[in-house]
Each structure stands twice: as C-alpha cells, then as structure tokens.
Design an enzyme around this catalytic site. Structure first.
Site, PDB file in Angstrom:
ATOM      1  CG  ASP A 151       4.937   8.060   3.436  1.00 27.04           C
ATOM      2  OD1 ASP A 151       5.835   8.400   4.660  1.00 27.04           O
ATOM      3  OD2 ASP A 151       4.002   6.928   3.935  1.00 27.04           O
ATOM      4  CB  THR A 198       0.745   7.045   5.031  1.00 22.99           C
ATOM      5  OG1 THR A 198      -0.053   7.489   3.647  1.00 22.99           O
ATOM      6  CG2 THR A 198       0.535   5.778   4.753  1.00 22.99           C
ATOM      7  CG  HIS A 224       8.583  23.470  -7.359  1.00 24.56           C
ATOM      8  ND1 HIS A 224       9.229  22.567  -8.111  1.00 24.56           N
ATOM      9  CD2 HIS A 224       9.009  24.514  -7.128  1.00 24.56           C
ATOM     10  CE1 HIS A 224      10.463  23.177  -7.934  1.00 24.56           C
ATOM     11  NE2 HIS A 224      10.810  23.745  -7.533  1.00 24.56           N
ATOM     12  N   GLY A 275       2.995  14.213   7.094  1.00 15.53           N
ATOM     13  CA  GLY A 275       1.995  14.006   5.545  1.00 15.53           C
ATOM     14  C   GLY A 275       0.750  12.935   5.782  1.00 15.53           C
TER      15      GLY A 275
HETATM   16  C1  1PX Z   1     -10.908  -2.155   6.839  1.00 15.15           C
HETATM   17  C2  1PX Z   1      -9.809  -1.429   6.751  1.00 15.15           C
HETATM   18  C3  1PX Z   1      -8.643  -1.721   5.702  1.00 15.15           C
HETATM   19  C4  1PX Z   1      -7.845  -0.879   6.097  1.00 15.15           C
HETATM   20  C5  1PX Z   1      -6.224  -2.421   5.892  1.00 15.15           C
HETATM   21  C6  1PX Z   1      -4.922  -1.311   5.784  1.00 15.15           C
HETATM   22  C7  1PX Z   1      -3.732  -1.882   5.034  1.00 15.15           C
HETATM   23  C8  1PX Z   1      -3.325  -0.138   4.556  1.00 15.15           C
HETATM   24  C9  1PX Z   1      -1.343  -0.103   4.447  1.00 15.15           C
HETATM   25  C10 1PX Z   1      -1.299   0.561   3.831  1.00 15.15           C
HETATM   26  C11 1PX Z   1       0.105   0.910   3.686  1.00 15.15           C
HETATM   27  C12 1PX Z   1       0.855   1.587   2.913  1.00 15.15           C
HETATM   28  C13 1PX Z   1       1.873   1.832   2.388  1.00 15.15           C
HETATM   29  C14 1PX Z   1       2.726   3.243   2.589  1.00 15.15           C
HETATM   30  C15 1PX Z   1       2.478   3.771   1.277  1.00 15.15           C
HETATM   31  C16 1PX Z   1       3.083   5.351   1.299  1.00 15.15           C
HETATM   32  O1  1PX Z   1       4.005   5.535   0.805  1.00 15.15           O
HETATM   33  C17 1PX Z   1       2.366   5.871   0.134  1.00 15.15           C
HETATM   34  C18 1PX Z   1       1.779   7.329   0.309  1.00 15.15           C
HETATM   35  O2  1PX Z   1       2.322   8.610   1.798  1.00 15.15           O
HETATM   36  P1  1PX Z   1       1.979   9.772   1.687  1.00 15.15           P
HETATM   37  O3  1PX Z   1       0.344  10.278   1.060  1.00 15.15           O
HETATM   38  O4  1PX Z   1       2.063  10.340   3.010  1.00 15.15           O
HETATM   39  O5  1PX Z   1       3.344  10.756   0.984  1.00 15.15           O
HETATM   40  N1  1PX Z   1       0.579   6.023   0.748  1.00 15.15           N
HETATM   41  C19 1PX Z   1       0.101   4.949   0.028  1.00 15.15           C
HETATM   42  O6  1PX Z   1      -0.060   4.931  -0.491  1.00 15.15           O
HETATM   43  C20 1PX Z   1      -1.742   4.736   1.065  1.00 15.15           C
HETATM   44  C21 1PX Z   1      -2.240   3.948   1.023  1.00 15.15           C
HETATM   45  C22 1PX Z   1      -3.131   4.082   2.418  1.00 15.15           C
HETATM   46  C23 1PX Z   1      -4.537   3.034   1.700  1.00 15.15           C
HETATM   47  C24 1PX Z   1      -5.380   2.966   2.778  1.00 15.15           C
HETATM   48  C25 1PX Z   1      -6.437   2.024   1.870  1.00 15.15           C
HETATM   49  C26 1PX Z   1      -7.658   1.501   3.067  1.00 15.15           C
HETATM   50  C27 1PX Z   1      -8.358   1.016   3.147  1.00 15.15           C
HETATM   51  C28 1PX Z   1      -9.479   1.368   3.339  1.00 15.15           C
HETATM   52  C29 1PX Z   1     -10.869   0.361   2.695  1.00 15.15           C
HETATM   53  C30 1PX Z   1     -11.952   0.225   2.931  1.00 15.15           C
HETATM   54  C31 1PX Z   1     -12.808  -1.300   2.608  1.00 15.15           C
HETATM   55  C32 1PX Z   1     -14.260  -0.653   3.628  1.00 15.15           C
HETATM   56  C33 1PX Z   1     -15.558  -1.669   2.873  1.00 15.15           C
HETATM   57  C34 1PX Z   1     -16.195  -1.740   3.979  1.00 15.15           C
HETATM   58  N1  ADP Z   2       5.353  23.403  -2.298  1.00 13.42           N
HETATM   59  C1  ADP Z   2       4.783  21.918  -2.770  1.00 13.42           C
HETATM   60  N2  ADP Z   2       4.025  22.378  -3.146  1.00 13.42           N
HETATM   61  C2  ADP Z   2       3.264  20.998  -4.063  1.00 13.42           C
HETATM   62  N3  ADP Z   2       3.549  19.800  -4.214  1.00 13.42           N
HETATM   63  C3  ADP Z   2       4.514  19.188  -3.221  1.00 13.42           C
HETATM   64  C4  ADP Z   2       5.134  20.450  -3.017  1.00 13.42           C
HETATM   65  N4  ADP Z   2       6.070  20.364  -2.075  1.00 13.42           N
HETATM   66  C5  ADP Z   2       6.753  18.958  -1.596  1.00 13.42           C
HETATM   67  N5  ADP Z   2       5.159  18.584  -2.927  1.00 13.42           N
HETATM   68  C6  ADP Z   2       5.100  17.294  -2.750  1.00 13.42           C
HETATM   69  O1  ADP Z   2       3.939  16.740  -2.606  1.00 13.42           O
HETATM   70  C7  ADP Z   2       4.017  15.261  -2.317  1.00 13.42           C
HETATM   71  C8  ADP Z   2       3.213  15.157  -1.067  1.00 13.42           C
HETATM   72  O2  ADP Z   2       4.091  15.693  -0.068  1.00 13.42           O
HETATM   73  P1  ADP Z   2       3.660  15.109   1.323  1.00 13.42           P
HETATM   74  O3  ADP Z   2       4.885  15.641   2.094  1.00 13.42           O
HETATM   75  O4  ADP Z   2       4.548  13.082   1.141  1.00 13.42           O
HETATM   76  O5  ADP Z   2       2.922  15.119   1.700  1.00 13.42           O
HETATM   77  P2  ADP Z   2       1.283  13.849   2.196  1.00 13.42           P
HETATM   78  O6  ADP Z   2       1.928  12.570   2.745  1.00 13.42           O
HETATM   79  O7  ADP Z   2      -0.050  14.762   2.791  1.00 13.42           O
HETATM   80  O8  ADP Z   2       1.111  13.133   0.967  1.00 13.42           O
HETATM   81  C9  ADP Z   2       4.590  14.509  -2.938  1.00 13.42           C
HETATM   82  O9  ADP Z   2       5.177  13.796  -3.876  1.00 13.42           O
HETATM   83  C10 ADP Z   2       6.333  16.051  -2.820  1.00 13.42           C
HETATM   84  O10 ADP Z   2       6.903  15.938  -4.073  1.00 13.42           O
END
Ligand code: 1PX
Ligand code: ADP
Ligand code: CA
Length: 562
Positions: free
Chosen positions: A223, A267, A197, A265
C-alpha cells in the site's frame, strides 16, 4: 442475449477429440462433437457458411452432446500459431504434437485466456486447436488478433516500479517470474524501474517520467508503494492543470493514467479490496484485459498546507500507534503489524479531541448497509449521489468537495477515543476479509468515519475480533460511524493529564499516557495531529473491476451454467 454475427466456425481437433469451434464478436466457444457425428479423420473442414445462431450448448455443461466451453473475447489474452513441426512461431515455446495427428491436423494455434479459479483468483489457461489446413489456422489466428486489437481499453505500454524491499522482499522475483512473462505473452511492452530509495517512484513521476508514452503505471509492492504512485500522478495532474494542492477547498483534476498494483507488500489492502485477493498473477491479468476501477482519494491538510493523500485508512489512536511502533520493526516483515498491534492493544491509550464532520446526507448508501461494493457497483456508477426527480443530472456530476459545505450542518463530537478511523473503502485485507468498514464504497465520494470511544480492554478486544467474524463491529455502545464528505480533527489534552502537569508530574504523565497519538495515513505517519480531510470522488483509476460477486464468479468459472 443479443445475437452476434458469427465470424468463424470450424471443426477443429482438441486433445484428440473433434470440437465445433465458434467465434463471434464477444465469445469464443468450443463444443465436443459426439463420436457418432464425427467426420472421417483427416477430412478437411471449412468454416461454415450458414447463418449464426447463438450456440445452444452454451447453456449446457457435459451431456449427450459432449463438453462445451466458452471464453469472452475480452478475456482472451493472446493467440499464437504453432509451427508445422510442433514449435510455436511466436515465442519459441515448443509444443510437440502426437505423430498420428500431425498427419491429419498438421496446423495448430493456441489461445491463452483468463480462467477463474477459487476465491477471486484468476489464472492464464491455454487451449490448443489443431487444424487440417494452414490457411484455416491462419484465418483463426488473424481473426482473433483483430478482435484483440479492437479492444481499446487494453494497455500496450506500461511504466513499472518495483519496490525490492516491500513485504517479504520478494517484489523483484514476483515480477520477473510471474508477471513479466504474462505481459510478454500479451504483447505489452514495459519500462521497468527498480526503486533505490523511498519516494524514488513518487519523485520520478512528479518530475521526470514522460507520461504521454504510457497507458498506465504499475507498482510492485504494498500500500505504501501504491501511495507513492498516487502522490506522483495526482501531483503531476494538478501541476499540469495549474491547481494548487495547498488549498483544502480546491477541486482536484483527475489522473488520466490507470494504476496497476502487483501485490508484494505487507497489508495489500488496496489490491485486496479492489480485486478480491492479493495474488500477483490475478492482478497482472486484470491489467492485461484493461479493467478500470475509479477510486476516491482523500486530501489531508494542516493549516491550509497540504500534507498527504489517503486512499484506504486514515487512523488516529490505535492504528496510528500500531504504525508508529511498527516503523522500527520493518525487519520483521508483515508480522510487525501483529506484534505492534498486540503491544498497542495492551497499552490501551485513549486520546481526547474534537471531531467535526460534514455528513454525506445525499448519498445512496449508509455504513450499516448489508450490500457490498462489488464489480459494477450501482452506487459508485452514480458517484454515490442520490438520483432525484428534480435534478436527474445530479448523479452524473462528481460531487465537488467545496460545494458540499452548503449541503447541511456539520456534526461536532468531543470525546475520549481509542481510535478514530476514516475508511474511504472497505479496507478488506487478509487480516480482516470484510475490512474496517464492510459497506464502504470505492468510488462514491465519501469516507466512513468510525469513532471508537474509550472503553475497557475487553470491549475493545470484542470490537477488534468482530473485524474477523460476521458480527457487526459497529453495533457496540462505544462505537459510532458516520458517512462523511469532509472532517476535521483537533486534539486536546485530557483534563486529568492537565491536572497532573499542573502538579509538576509532567514527565510521569507523558510516559504513562502521551497526550497525542499520530495519524496513520495509508501506512505513513503524518507530522501533525490536527488535520482537515476532504474526499475527492473518483480522482484516480485502477486496473481492476471491483470484487466479482461469488455467484457471477461461479457462473463465469463454469459458463455452461449461465
Ligand atoms: C484480534 C484480531 C484483530 C484483527 C483486526 C484487524 C483489523 C485490520 C484492519 C486493517 C486495515 C488496514 C488498512 C490498510 C492500511 C495500510 O495502508 C497500511 C500500510 O500497509 P503496507 O505496510 O502494506 O504498505 N497498513 C497498516 O497500517 C497496517 C495496519 C494493520 C493493523 C493490524 C492490527 C492487528 C491488531 C492485532 C491486535 C491483537 C490484539 C490481540 C489481543 C489478544
Ligand atoms: N528501494 C526502496 N528502499 C527503501 N524503501 C523503499 C524503496 N522503494 C519504496 N520504498 C518505501 O517502502 C515503503 C513500504 O513499501 P511497500 O511496498 O508498501 O511495502 P510494505 O507493504 O511492506 O510496507 C514505502 O513507504 C515506500 O515508499
Ligand atoms: Ca468511498
């Protein structure tokens, strides 16, 4: 390069050709001996007994004297002896030797080592040397093993957490198929926990895990999973040392255990920005060779109550809204961020508030620098601190968050913002290989506060697009960036909304334009919009080395060019 005493030198057979193989304390080299200098096949070769001189063929690739290769001892993963009949003694991997060679060179050993391939990717490569005598073969194996045992930074026992639901839900398969065999090859033992979880790994680390027996903690996921490990380990370090996390001014105690990330993951920005690529095999190899990369951690508080730690992005407005919208779309996998990103871009909400920040005036770098934080980064080695003649010791002390208040005045900015982002590191990821703040440092004790003021959709799109090109995303009139040690944010309602509310159109205004966004804290939504943030320099360490420079990487991939 300093001369290293030679440990071994022999003529051994590799793929039917005779090579001169040399080992000293730092490097293993093998160079083909030209055909006219070869001894008669079957003659017995002993280790040379002459003084060692650093082999000239290291400087050459392929030439008159044949091909040469070299591998740093620190990047040898393992060595194993092959059985006389062709099977390995160690791991049962069976390798048949051609009949002709078994007669003259019946003994063999295999060295597994790191090979650099394209775009920061590492692979495990094998080279098998055939020996004329069993004693010689054993001497080689024994000596290399002793060399590896002397590398004290390598982990021997690891605690591994796998999130089976991260990213494309491939965490378990990635670990079992790509990572576990490499750990076994490098004689690393593991205790593996597949999480059941959310917060399972965090809570296990906080309360139950017997951390003393491990040399590091590895997470397989994104992340969010990494964030769980950080929260577990940082909490534990504070608890063990009697530090109160709820005080925003408190100097936190660094974690001793290193953290490894096997990317699985959505991102994978921590992995991408510390290794240069999100590739599970590359990350596993960085863990095996025992790399170490310190990293800053931000603490986030609300009204003197601890909320969370952040290592990559703290984003209010655009990135907060993207995350909030994407939470219900987890089933879409990593594509949820693009979908919610597009939707959030179209809604184009801005938010009013006051940002106050303590600029990092005494730092070596600025957010506009063209230089990048790379492996062996000079700025991070000095904790980002300016070296001054008055205080030569300054660069050796990590800046204390509470001390910083005395260093200079706070800046205060009130405005309407599309986005308020704090990037403690570049946040490079596959979506934006240069990241949100390309010149940010992993371990300099600062975060880059990026303020994107209200502007047209078109201009905001131009700003977003610049994250994917060489153009400067900060060089726009509505964007400003400050390198800071602490900051606070207090939201306020837009004047126009207040008017609407007073006129009894509250519901309408809230639907059209909510007063508050939420903070995206490394992919988690924070429960409060008013926050106080402080950077803790080098609070954690990763099994990584920072992104290797492309030129160095090319030299190492083709060591003959060194
Ligand atoms: C139009 C293209 C724009 C590209 C802009 C990209 C900028 C991306 C910078 C991302 C910084 C990410 C920092 C990391 C965050 C992570 O901690 C966090 C968690 O990651 P996990 O799910 O793997 O656990 N990830 C995030 O919060 C995801 C952020 C991603 C944002 C992507 C945004 C995409 C934007 C697309 C806009 C499209 C506009 C198009 C208009 C025609
Ligand atoms: N077994 C699990 N079931 C559901 N959620 C989980 C489990 N293990 C971890 N998580 C949660 O899943 C979320 C996303 O995990 P992560 O590994 O960062 O993947 P993603 O990059 O797709 O978001 C985290 O917030 C984490 O706390
Ligand atoms: Ca930093």
């Amino acid at each position: 390069m300093e001369k290293q005493p030679r440990l071994l030198a022999s003529q051994l057979l590799l793929k039917n050709r005779v090579f001169e193989v040399l080992l000293n304390r730092v490097i293993l080299t093998w160079k083909e001996i030209p055909a006219n200098k070869k001894r008669v096949s079957g003659s017995i070769h002993h280790p040379f007994k002459v003084g060692f001189c650093f082999p000239k063929f290291l400087h050459r690739g392929k030439g008159e004297s044949g091909t040469s290769h070299s591998v740093s001892v620190s990047e040898i993963l393992a060595v194993r002896e092959l059985d006389v009949d062709g099977g390995t003694k160690d791991d049962g991997r069976w390798q048949k030797m051609p009949q002709k060679l078994t007669e003259a060179y019946p003994y063999a050993f295999t060295v597994s080592y790191v090979e650099r391939v394209r775009q920061h990717r590492w692979r495990c490569s094998d080279v098998t040397f055939h020996c004329p005598e069993g004693a010689l073969c054993q001497q080689w194996v024994q000596t290399i093993r002793e060399q590896l045992a002397a590398l004290t930074s390598r982990p021997k026992h690891l605690l591994v957490y796998i999130n089976p639901y991260g990213g494309k839900q491939q965490g378990k398969r990635i670990y079992e198929q790509k990572v576990a065999p490499l750990f076994a090859c490098a004689s690393i033992s593991t205790d593996v926990i597949v999480t059941e979880h959310a917060n399972h790994a965090r809570d296990h680390l906080r309360t139950e895990a017997e951390l003393k027996q491990y040399d590091g903690v590895v997470c397989v996921g994104g992340d969010g999973m990494f964030s769980e490990i950080v929260h577990g380990l940082v909490f534990r370090a504070q608890k063990d040392n009697g530090v109160d996390q709820n005080s925003p001014e408190e100097k936190l105690v660094p974690c001793t255990l290193r953290i490894g990330i096997i990317p699985a993951g959505s991102t994978d920005c921590i992995c991408y920005a510390t290794v240069g690529i999100n590739d599970p095999v590359t990350s596993a190899l960085h863990i095996i060779v025992g790399d170490s990369q310190p990293m800053d951690v931000c603490s986030v508080h609300h009204n003197n109550t601890f909320l969370r730690y952040s290592v990559s992005l703290l984003g209010y407005g655009f990135y907060g809204d993207v995350l909030a919208d994407s939470v219900r779309k987890r089933w879409m996998g990593p594509a949820r961020y693009d979908f919610s990103g597009f939707k959030t871009f179209l809604t184009h909400h801005h938010y009013e508030g006051v940002v106050s920040f303590l600029p990092a005036t005494d730092t070596l770098g600025t957010p506009g620098d063209q230089t990048r934080c790379r492996a062996g980064c000079f700025i991070c080695q000095h904790d980002g601190q300016l070296y001054t003649e008055d205080s030569p010791e300054k660069c050796k002390t990590a800046p204390d968050v509470s001390d910083s208040e005395n260093e200079g005045g706070w800046g205060v900015i009130r405005g309407k913002f599309l986005a308020i982002n704090a990037a403690s590191m570049s946040c490079a990821c596959p979506r934006s290989p240069k990241g949100l703040s390309p010149a940010a440092h992993l371990a300099d004790g600062t975060t880059d506060l990026i303020l994107v003021r209200k502007c047209s959709r078109f201009n905001f799109l131009r700003h977003l697009l610049r994250h994917t090109s060489k153009d400067d995303q900060f060089d726009m009139t509505f964007v400003e960036v400050h390198r800071v040690r602490r900051f606070r944010f207090t939201p306020c309602q837009n004047d126009s909304e207040l008017d609407l509310r007073e006129n009894g159109k509250q519901l309408f205004s809230q639907i059209c334009h909510p007063a508050y966004s939420s903070w995206n804290c490394d992919g988690e939504i924070l429960p409060h919009a008013a926050i106080e943030v402080g950077v803790h320099c080098q609070l954690i360490k990763l099994f990584a080395r920072g992104i290797e420079e492309q030129s160095l990487f090319e030299d190492l991939a083709h060591p003959c060019a060194l």
